[in-house]
Design a protein around this motif. Structure first.
Motif, PDB file in Angstrom:
ATOM      1  N   ASN A 141       6.540  57.820  22.067  1.00  0.00           N
ATOM      2  CA  ASN A 141       5.715  57.447  20.917  1.00  0.00           C
ATOM      3  C   ASN A 141       6.495  57.170  19.640  1.00  0.00           C
ATOM      4  OD1 ASN A 141       3.232  57.798  22.358  1.00  0.00           O
ATOM      5  ND2 ASN A 141       3.465  60.011  22.124  1.00  0.00           N
ATOM      6  N   HIS A 142       7.833  57.187  19.711  1.00  0.00           N
ATOM      7  CA  HIS A 142       8.619  57.022  18.489  1.00  0.00           C
ATOM      8  C   HIS A 142       9.818  56.107  18.739  1.00  0.00           C
ATOM      9  CE1 HIS A 142       6.436  60.801  17.730  1.00  0.00           C
ATOM     10  NE2 HIS A 142       6.460  60.418  16.466  1.00  0.00           N
ATOM     11  N   ASN A 165       6.442  55.900  14.188  1.00  0.00           N
ATOM     12  CA  ASN A 165       5.458  56.423  15.132  1.00  0.00           C
ATOM     13  C   ASN A 165       4.654  55.241  15.662  1.00  0.00           C
ATOM     14  OD1 ASN A 165       3.195  57.554  16.419  1.00  0.00           O
ATOM     15  ND2 ASN A 165       3.240  59.357  15.123  1.00  0.00           N
TER      16      ASN A 165
END
Length: 324
Positions: A141-142, A165
């Motif tokens: 997610n990053h 993010n």
């Protein structure tokens, strides 16, 4: 402006030509190409001149190609031009997602949904000053990026680290940014902005190590070595230290300046102050993270917890000429 793409089968025996396809625009980085589940995704920047209107057109495209098994790579999906009047500075394809950074004055991060190869979609965009020149997957997610900070007047000197993010794919968000501080007047540079092999993110310890050269107006404030950073999606960036390498050059060549081919290289620094830091390798040994740094003049080993102090070093003899 177009790019021809040729497909070959490689492995046992000689390479075998299979197919060719053509897309609009050009790609300068291998990260702008990605093969996934028998589809090839390509991100390009197109520059074209219309003599009838005397106008240049610049835009960006994302194409999905598939082998039709008859000698052609067909375009089966595409995203309409985006980032008009900007060019691609970095790209990364991660499974059925794609990320592209374009730049002219503002740095848009574009997020693409590639789950349907026949219908790729631009689903999210984030505009911030500056530009990212390399995108690294931090976790699912990053994204971890490196590049230049900036404002409406242009790019700032030095380099910047960022964490984005992308869990909410339609709304990517910058959650952390960090610009290393150098107290002396000058300019910081790292080859990691354009050479991904110089970008050493060690996931086991969440530590990023990059080569850094700082060209200060005062010779005694020059820096030529490496910097290490702790990277955390919650806490952001913490600098762990800086490890000099030009001391190896000075010890090797400047103990007796008259022995150098040109005494000024020691008197005024020049290339001996710039040891050309190149690569680093990290390893986990007995639950401790060690970082091995490599330059033209030697190797140093450090513990990540005290990165600025070398545990040991190995000088490497280097010829008497400018490394560039």
């Amino acid at each position: 402006e177009q790019t021809a793409i040729y497909k070959f089968m490689i492995g046992a025996g000689a390479a075998e030509y299979r197919a060719m396809g053509v897309v609009d625009g050009s790609a300068w980085s291998s990260f702008q190409f990605s093969e996934f589940k028998d589809y090839l995704r390509v991100a390009t920047t197109r520059n074209e001149f219309d003599p009838a209107t005397d106008v240049w057109t610049q835009d960006n495209h994302l194409f999905v190609l598939a082998d039709n098994l008859a000698g052609t790579l067909d375009i089966v999906g595409a995203v309409d031009p985006y980032g008009v009047d900007e060019s691609i500075f970095s790209a990364r394809f991660l499974g059925d997602r794609g990320f592209v950074v374009t730049f002219r004055q503002i740095d848009p991060l574009f997020a693409f949904d590639l789950s349907d190869p026949n219908n790729p979609q631009l689903v999210g965009e984030l505009e911030i000053p500056g530009v990212s020149t390399y995108i690294h997957p931090l976790d699912d997610n990053h994204l971890l990026t490196i590049g230049f900070s900036g404002d409406m007047l242009g790019l700032n000197p030095g380099f910047q680290l960022q964490i984005f993010n992308v869990q909410d794919f339609a709304s990517p968000d910058q959650v952390h940014e960090f610009t290393p501080d150098f107290s002396a007047d000058g300019f910081a540079w790292t080859s990691a902005m354009y050479d991904h092999l110089a970008f050493n993110y060690f996931v086991a310890a969440k530590v990023l190590t990059i080569p850094v050269q700082y060209y200060a107006y005062s010779l005694d404030q020059h820096f030529s070595g490496f910097a290490a950073f702790s990277v955390d999606v919650e806490a952001g960036f913490t600098e762990l230290g800086r490890l000099e390498h030009s001391d190896l050059a000075r010890d090797m060549y400047c103990t007796d300046p008259l022995a150098a081919t040109d005494g000024s290289v020691c008197e005024y620094g020049l290339y001996l102050e710039a040891a050309n830091p190149l690569r680093s390798v990290s390893a986990l040994v007995d639950d401790q993270t060690y970082i091995y740094t490599f330059s033209n003049v030697g190797i140093k080993a450090s513990n990540a917890n005290d990165f600025g102090t070398a545990l040991s070093d190995l000088p490497l003899d280097y010829p008497y000429f400018y490394w560039w």
